[in-house]
Design an enzyme around this catalytic site. Structure first.
Site, PDB file in Angstrom:
ATOM      1  N   GLY A  83       0.837  -1.190   0.000  1.00  0.00           N
ATOM      2  CA  GLY A  83       0.000   0.000   0.000  1.00  0.00           C
ATOM      3  C   GLY A  83       0.878   1.248   0.000  1.00  0.00           C
ATOM      4  O   GLY A  83       2.018   1.202   0.481  1.00  0.00           O
TER       5      GLY A  83
ATOM      6  N   GLN B 203       2.873   9.984   1.344  1.00  0.00           N
ATOM      7  CA  GLN B 203       4.206   9.354   1.283  1.00  0.00           C
ATOM      8  C   GLN B 203       4.972   9.726   0.015  1.00  0.00           C
ATOM      9  O   GLN B 203       6.159   9.421  -0.095  1.00  0.00           O
ATOM     10  CB  GLN B 203       4.067   7.827   1.357  1.00  0.00           C
ATOM     11  CG  GLN B 203       3.572   7.324   2.692  1.00  0.00           C
ATOM     12  CD  GLN B 203       3.508   5.807   2.696  1.00  0.00           C
ATOM     13  OE1 GLN B 203       2.525   5.231   2.260  1.00  0.00           O
ATOM     14  NE2 GLN B 203       4.563   5.163   3.160  1.00  0.00           N
TER      15      GLN B 203
ATOM     16  N   CYS C 241       6.649   0.126   7.081  1.00  0.00           N
ATOM     17  CA  CYS C 241       6.193   1.284   6.319  1.00  0.00           C
ATOM     18  C   CYS C 241       7.278   1.686   5.335  1.00  0.00           C
ATOM     19  O   CYS C 241       8.457   1.730   5.707  1.00  0.00           O
ATOM     20  CB  CYS C 241       5.886   2.428   7.279  1.00  0.00           C
ATOM     21  SG  CYS C 241       5.289   3.913   6.461  1.00  0.00           S
ATOM     22  N   LEU C 242       6.880   2.007   4.095  1.00  0.00           N
ATOM     23  CA  LEU C 242       7.872   2.379   3.090  1.00  0.00           C
ATOM     24  C   LEU C 242       8.545   3.715   3.432  1.00  0.00           C
ATOM     25  O   LEU C 242       9.596   4.026   2.883  1.00  0.00           O
ATOM     26  CB  LEU C 242       7.225   2.447   1.700  1.00  0.00           C
ATOM     27  CG  LEU C 242       6.628   1.123   1.193  1.00  0.00           C
ATOM     28  CD1 LEU C 242       6.048   1.296  -0.207  1.00  0.00           C
ATOM     29  CD2 LEU C 242       7.660   0.002   1.213  1.00  0.00           C
TER      30      LEU C 242
ATOM     31  N   HIS D  91      -3.818   1.420   8.029  1.00  0.00           N
ATOM     32  CA  HIS D  91      -2.458   1.989   8.015  1.00  0.00           C
ATOM     33  C   HIS D  91      -2.402   3.168   7.030  1.00  0.00           C
ATOM     34  O   HIS D  91      -1.846   4.226   7.354  1.00  0.00           O
ATOM     35  CB  HIS D  91      -1.466   0.877   7.628  1.00  0.00           C
ATOM     36  CG  HIS D  91      -0.039   1.314   7.506  1.00  0.00           C
ATOM     37  ND1 HIS D  91       0.946   0.872   8.372  1.00  0.00           N
ATOM     38  CD2 HIS D  91       0.588   2.145   6.638  1.00  0.00           C
ATOM     39  CE1 HIS D  91       2.102   1.417   8.024  1.00  0.00           C
ATOM     40  NE2 HIS D  91       1.921   2.189   6.982  1.00  0.00           N
ATOM     41  N   GLU D  92      -2.996   2.981   5.838  1.00  0.00           N
ATOM     42  CA  GLU D  92      -2.929   4.032   4.810  1.00  0.00           C
ATOM     43  C   GLU D  92      -3.817   5.232   5.168  1.00  0.00           C
ATOM     44  O   GLU D  92      -3.435   6.379   4.929  1.00  0.00           O
ATOM     45  CB  GLU D  92      -3.317   3.470   3.436  1.00  0.00           C
ATOM     46  CG  GLU D  92      -2.440   2.308   2.938  1.00  0.00           C
ATOM     47  CD  GLU D  92      -0.952   2.583   2.981  1.00  0.00           C
ATOM     48  OE1 GLU D  92      -0.535   3.751   2.848  1.00  0.00           O
ATOM     49  OE2 GLU D  92      -0.188   1.612   3.173  1.00  0.00           O
TER      50      GLU D  92
ATOM     51  N   HIS E  71      -2.039   7.415   7.421  1.00  0.00           N
ATOM     52  CA  HIS E  71      -1.095   8.297   6.716  1.00  0.00           C
ATOM     53  C   HIS E  71      -1.773   9.597   6.278  1.00  0.00           C
ATOM     54  O   HIS E  71      -1.176  10.671   6.339  1.00  0.00           O
ATOM     55  CB  HIS E  71      -0.549   7.608   5.462  1.00  0.00           C
ATOM     56  CG  HIS E  71       0.690   6.795   5.691  1.00  0.00           C
ATOM     57  ND1 HIS E  71       1.842   7.344   6.210  1.00  0.00           N
ATOM     58  CD2 HIS E  71       0.977   5.488   5.457  1.00  0.00           C
ATOM     59  CE1 HIS E  71       2.773   6.401   6.288  1.00  0.00           C
ATOM     60  NE2 HIS E  71       2.285   5.263   5.846  1.00  0.00           N
TER      61      HIS E  71
HETATM   62 ZN    ZN Z   1       3.182   3.430   5.814  1.00  0.00          ZN
END
Ligand code: ZN
Length: 194
Positions: free
Chosen positions: A44, A49, A92-93, A134-135, A138
């Site tokens: 995701g 991000q 997380c990226l 999670h997204e 963000h």
């Molecule tokens: Zn993340």
């Protein structure tokens, strides 16, 4: 050209705004987001991000570009009706290499729009429930490290400090704009589409 920003970039703490317009450029942005997500082997990726202030995220639970039928785009998502609780490890990226257990509702209802403007709604569970939560976090400027236990957070202190040091170095070398310039750019983008 978009790229994935890393903690503690201030855009990761920006509360994203609902989208009012979907144009050709936004379609390109979504394609780029999927490409970046696949390259980083994520499932995701949220707009904040990639340094964009929109309530938008993309998902492919297989993280596999040869399975485009698994691609999902969520615009202006709203989560309701949480049920149950489940603890699982998250990463997380924007914090590569860092992992921690996060407790979240096991099932949740998501209301959103897709890229063609269709309203989508449904209850999700398991990995999908975890990813959409999670997204959506963000988009509210919340990171999974805000939801890990105080003990885990303490253990991650050195890793977080390393991210902070890298970020400070990039700022010093002039590779990243200052907070005021970053915010001004986000506000300009919001004016165009939100
Ligand atoms: Zn993340």
């Amino acid at each position: 050209m978009l790229s994935i920003i890393q903690y503690p970039h201030p855009t990761l703490r920006h509360k994203a705004k609902p989208l009012r317009r979907v144009d050709a450029e936004l379609q390109t942005i979504v394609r780029e987001m999927f490409a970046l997500m696949y390259k980083a082997k994520g499932v995701g990726l949220a707009a904040t991000q990639v340094d964009l202030p929109y309530r938008l995220f993309v998902v492919n639970l297989l993280s596999d570009p040869t399975h485009p039928e698994e691609e999902q785009v969520f615009l202006n998502p709203v989560l309701t009706k949480p049920h149950g609780l489940d603890t699982a490890e998250e990463g997380c990226l924007s914090l590569p290499g860092l992992y921690g257990d996060v407790k979240r509702p096991e099932r949740i209802t998501i209301d959103a729009y897709n890229l063609t403007g269709e309203h989508i709604q449904g209850e999700v569970s398991g990995l999908m429930a975890r990813v959409v939560q999670h997204e959506t976090d963000h988009l509210d400027g919340v990171l999974f490290i805000d939801r890990i236990s105080p003990t885990r957070k303490l253990a991650a202190k050195d890793d977080l400090y390393e991210f902070e040091t890298i970020f400070a170095g990039q700022r010093e070398r002039g590779e990243l704009p200052g907070d005021t310039a970053i915010l001004a750019r986000l506000q300009e983008l919001e004016k165009q589409r939100c």
